[in-house]
Write an enzyme that holds these catalytic residues in place. Structure first.
Site, PDB file in Angstrom:
ATOM      1  N   ARG A 184      -5.486  -3.992  -6.718  1.00  0.00           N
ATOM      2  CA  ARG A 184      -6.423  -3.199  -7.511  1.00  0.00           C
ATOM      3  C   ARG A 184      -5.663  -2.241  -8.429  1.00  0.00           C
ATOM      4  O   ARG A 184      -6.048  -2.040  -9.584  1.00  0.00           O
ATOM      5  CB  ARG A 184      -7.371  -2.422  -6.593  1.00  0.00           C
ATOM      6  CG  ARG A 184      -8.270  -3.294  -5.736  1.00  0.00           C
ATOM      7  CD  ARG A 184      -9.204  -2.463  -4.876  1.00  0.00           C
ATOM      8  NE  ARG A 184     -10.125  -1.677  -5.688  1.00  0.00           N
ATOM      9  CZ  ARG A 184     -10.918  -0.722  -5.202  1.00  0.00           C
ATOM     10  NH1 ARG A 184     -10.899  -0.446  -3.907  1.00  0.00           N
ATOM     11  NH2 ARG A 184     -11.739  -0.061  -5.993  1.00  0.00           N
ATOM     12  N   CYS A 241      -8.615   7.227  -5.870  1.00  0.00           N
ATOM     13  CA  CYS A 241      -8.731   5.851  -5.378  1.00  0.00           C
ATOM     14  C   CYS A 241      -9.743   5.148  -6.268  1.00  0.00           C
ATOM     15  O   CYS A 241      -9.748   5.346  -7.473  1.00  0.00           O
ATOM     16  CB  CYS A 241      -9.132   5.840  -3.897  1.00  0.00           C
ATOM     17  SG  CYS A 241     -10.660   6.742  -3.553  1.00  0.00           S
TER      18      CYS A 241
END
Length: 284
Positions: A184, A241
């Site tokens: 990611r 995040c």
């Protein structure tokens, strides 16, 4: 002495009948928002109540000017305090949060409790698996408690806005650490991040790197060594995040390591990448 970071399954079992302890089940699945509640209904630690990441630990309403605030924006402090009172939390309650995912969701609740100034908050080290490994029972009975009276106090946990993160790019005085999985971070997971990549200059510290093979946190000295290799001044560190959830795992790990003071960017990547004016980096 209160538990303020982690608690073992053994110590939780010794205190599970203490009426001053509040246990909260934070199980969740980012791809299936109903999974946590279903898992709770199928079996949870006796006396635990369910904390919904989507509704109890987030407020998805837009910002004051209609702006998107990310996938899991923080609720107002007073609204979250009211949720805690509904769960029966008082000013003297020892709160224990757990999940079955290495603490990735329980850490968000831990951080939010500290955010409103409630220090007696801990994450069950090893999660539900550690509880079951001791042969301890589960319950299918929903739990309720008398209404609590907790009040918000001065916060030790601070946040930064997208604007502050943007300013840091041109005047880099803070280190940005991204807790997402490496794929990611590199921009290779289109399922969870339709706009892939990361904030330029950010360092990738996957939250699972805080854990041992058995799902418990690494020892404090090991965490201190690993984070000290990334961070010079904890107070000059921004944790982020995908949406401000797993970043709290890194914040908890730093607290365990004795490296307090890092701040949270709650909107994180989901807010950042929604604004095409924000620069994006890809790759390692």
């Amino acid at each position: 002495m209160p538990y303020t970071t982690l608690i073992s399954a053994t110590d939780l079992a010794k205190n599970i009948r203490d009426t001053n302890w509040v246990v909260l089940d934070c199980r969740h699945d980012l791809a299936n928002p109903d999974a946590g509640r279903s898992a709770y209904a199928a079996g949870h630690i006796p006396g635990a109540q369910f904390a919904d990441v989507e509704t109890d630990l987030s407020d998805k309403s837009p910002g004051p000017h209609g702006e998107f605030r990310g996938r899991h924006p923080l609720p107002e402090r007073n609204a979250f305090t009211e949720t805690l009172r509904r769960w029966g939390v008082t000013h003297s309650s020892q709160v224990v949060a757990y999940d079955a995912h290495g603490g990735m969701f329980a850490a968000r609740l831990w951080w939010m409790l500290r955010w409103i100034g409630h220090e007696s908050a801990a994450v069950l080290d090893g999660g539900l698996q550690a509880w079951q490994a001791l042969g301890l029972p589960l319950s299918t009975e929903p739990a309720t408690r008398p209404r609590g009276n907790v009040e918000p106090h001065s916060s030790r946990m601070l946040t930064v806005s997208a604007g502050e993160v943007l300013t840091n790019l041109s005047n880099p005085t803070r280190t940005v650490i991204d807790a997402r999985a490496p794929d990611r971070f590199r921009g290779e997971n289109e399922t969870l991040d339709p706009v892939g990549g990361h904030i330029p200059g950010a360092i990738n510290r996957f939250f699972k790197n805080n854990l041992q093979e058995d799902g418990r946190f690494k020892p404090a000295d090991q965490l201190r060594s690993e984070f000290s290799a990334l961070v010079t001044v904890p107070q000059a560190t921004i944790m982020q995040c995908g949406s401000g959830v797993t970043a709290c795992h890194n914040l908890l790990a730093m607290e365990v390591a004795g490296l307090s003071g890092a701040v949270l960017y709650p909107g994180s990547w989901s807010e950042w990448c929604a604004d095409p004016a924000h620069p994006v980096a890809t790759g390692s």
